[in-house]
Design a protein around this motif. Structure first.
Motif, short mmCIF file in Angstrom:
data_model
loop_
_atom_site.label_atom_id
_atom_site.label_comp_id
_atom_site.label_asym_id
_atom_site.label_seq_id
_atom_site.Cartn_x
_atom_site.Cartn_y
_atom_site.Cartn_z
N VAL A 184 -4.34 45.47 34.77
CA VAL A 184 -4.54 44.45 33.74
C VAL A 184 -4.79 45.12 32.39
O VAL A 184 -4.21 44.73 31.37
CB VAL A 184 -5.70 43.52 34.12
N TRP A 185 -5.66 46.14 32.38
CA TRP A 185 -5.96 46.82 31.11
C TRP A 185 -4.69 47.49 30.56
O TRP A 185 -4.46 47.48 29.36
CB TRP A 185 -7.05 47.86 31.30
N GLU A 186 -3.90 48.08 31.44
CA GLU A 186 -2.68 48.74 31.01
C GLU A 186 -1.70 47.76 30.38
O GLU A 186 -1.12 48.02 29.31
CB GLU A 186 -2.01 49.44 32.20
N ALA A 187 -1.53 46.59 31.02
CA ALA A 187 -0.62 45.59 30.47
C ALA A 187 -1.15 45.02 29.16
O ALA A 187 -0.39 44.78 28.22
CB ALA A 187 -0.42 44.47 31.50
N ALA A 188 -2.46 44.80 29.09
CA ALA A 188 -3.04 44.26 27.86
C ALA A 188 -2.84 45.22 26.70
O ALA A 188 -2.50 44.80 25.58
CB ALA A 188 -4.53 43.99 28.07
N ALA A 189 -3.03 46.51 26.94
CA ALA A 189 -2.81 47.50 25.88
C ALA A 189 -1.35 47.55 25.47
O ALA A 189 -1.03 47.62 24.27
CB ALA A 189 -3.28 48.87 26.35
N GLU A 190 -0.46 47.48 26.44
CA GLU A 190 0.98 47.52 26.14
C GLU A 190 1.40 46.34 25.29
O GLU A 190 2.17 46.48 24.32
CB GLU A 190 1.77 47.52 27.45
N LEU A 191 0.89 45.15 25.62
CA LEU A 191 1.29 43.92 24.93
C LEU A 191 0.44 43.65 23.69
O LEU A 191 0.68 42.66 22.99
CB LEU A 191 1.18 42.73 25.88
N GLU A 192 -0.56 44.51 23.44
CA GLU A 192 -1.51 44.29 22.34
C GLU A 192 -2.21 42.95 22.49
O GLU A 192 -2.44 42.24 21.50
CB GLU A 192 -0.82 44.41 20.99
N MET A 193 -2.54 42.61 23.71
CA MET A 193 -3.29 41.38 24.00
C MET A 193 -4.78 41.71 23.97
O MET A 193 -5.27 42.53 24.77
CB MET A 193 -2.90 40.82 25.36
N VAL A 194 -5.52 41.09 23.08
CA VAL A 194 -6.94 41.37 22.91
C VAL A 194 -7.73 40.67 24.02
O VAL A 194 -7.54 39.47 24.28
CB VAL A 194 -7.43 40.89 21.53
#
Length: 355
Positions: A184-194
């Motif tokens: 989840v953290w990896e995807a959030a960082a990739e998508l720039e989702m805060v």
């Protein structure tokens, strides 16, 4: 004990006494209930799933029922038009919508969790589209199913246009430094989702049932424990691109991090997953302004920088800030700091001006 002595339950929003600035004011910490999502989850609910129910006194449970009924009747929890009127009184131009923590529904199985999240996102997208420039929204993820959470995160970003997601300070008692959440953290960082951390009580609140401590103390305590574990567990060392806002001023850690730093220097247990002081990672996080004491807001700004503090009210809960402009004014910030706190940081982090 009767409820006759209680004041009016739903918060009364009066016109702010402060001057509305010419620039956009953004409230990043608000909650919009989605009854259609609740209807999906209700058949599967058990009281032991929710710590704020399990560790609340009978008095608190009754008050909360009456309060929610009062707020629902007033429309504050569900009606966008009611919210707009309150926002105008507060001097808030844009609210960032998120579900109330009671509507995370982490205990649902994958099929029902996906249905509930989609219904919530559809409702949020409808409100945002109907009132351009007045609302943005955060996704709710089925965090107990990390692979599905990544799918929902991508869908929320790519199909609904959300640029952030809300999450609790634990997932059914499992701490967020557990490696199963790394996807989840990896995807959030990739998508720039805060990520916006908003706890749902404290999972071991056996001593907190009286005096409404289940909220007063447990909410910031849960955030303190979660962020400390994420830091010491190396979450930001592994995922430096993960950006997180911690509501309620970040809990207690921003006000007492020196003890954790000291332990890092003298105890090997704290150095297993990180190679910098815990406060170095803490300084990369963001905090909202819902701390009630102007001096505490000044501390956050002076210690972590104005670019790391955002306006947040917890609307429409009674543990919120009803006059956010007045509160920030009392903190004595300079013009540049106020501009960042009142909206500049939110616009940058949540990309509010990007189509």
């Amino acid at each position: 004990m009767t409820g006759e002595w209680w004041p009016e339950l739903a918060p009364r929003i009066e016109p702010t006494a402060s001057e509305k600035p010419a620039y956009r004011v953004v409230d990043v910490h608000t909650h919009l209930s989605v009854p259609a999502g609740e209807a999906i989850a209700k058949p599967f609910f058990k009281p032991e799933y929710e710590p704020r129910i399990r560790y609340s006194s009978a008095e608190t449970l009754r008050y909360n029922r009456e309060y929610r009924a009062s707020a629902r009747q007033s429309g504050q929890f569900e009606d966008a038009e009611v919210r707009l009127a309150d926002m105008d009184r507060q001097g808030v131009d844009l609210q960032v919508l998120s579900v109330p923590p009671t509507e995370y529904f982490y205990w649902l199985d994958e099929r029902e969790a996906l249905k509930a999240c989609r219904v919530q996102h559809e409702r949020f997208a409808e409100v945002v589209a109907r009132h351009p420039g007045r609302f943005a929204a955060l996704a709710n993820l089925p965090m107990n199913h990390p692979a599905l959470a990544v799918e929902v995160l991508r869908e929320a970003h790519e199909e609904f246009g959300f640029n952030g997601f809300e999450l609790s300070a634990d997932v059914l008692g499992l701490d967020l430094d557990d490696r199963r959440f790394d996807v989840v953290w990896e995807a959030a960082a990739e998508l720039e989702m805060v990520a916006v951390m908003h706890p749902q009580g404290f999972t071991h609140g056996q001593r907190m049932s009286d005096y409404y401590l289940v909220n007063v103390m447990c909410m910031p305590l849960a955030s303190t424990l979660a962020t400390t574990r994420m830091i010491l567990g190396g979450v930001w060392r592994r995922h430096p691109g993960l950006r997180m806002i911690v509501v309620h001023g970040g809990g207690y850690l921003p006000f007492y991090y020196a003890r954790t730093d000291h332990a890092y220097e003298v105890r090997p247990e704290l150095r297993e997953h990180i190679d910098r002081r815990p406060s170095d990672y803490l300084r990369e996080l963001y905090f909202d302004s819902n701390v009630f004491d102007p001096g505490m807001l000044r501390h956050l700004v002076s210690e972590f920088g104005a670019e790391h503090v955002l306006l947040g009210t917890d609307y429409p809960f009674d543990m919120g800030t009803v006059d956010p402009l007045g509160f920030v004014e009392r903190a004595g910030l300079d013009d540049a700091e106020r501009r960042l706190v009142l909206g500049g940081n939110a616009a940058r982090l949540l990309r509010l001006d990007r189509p």
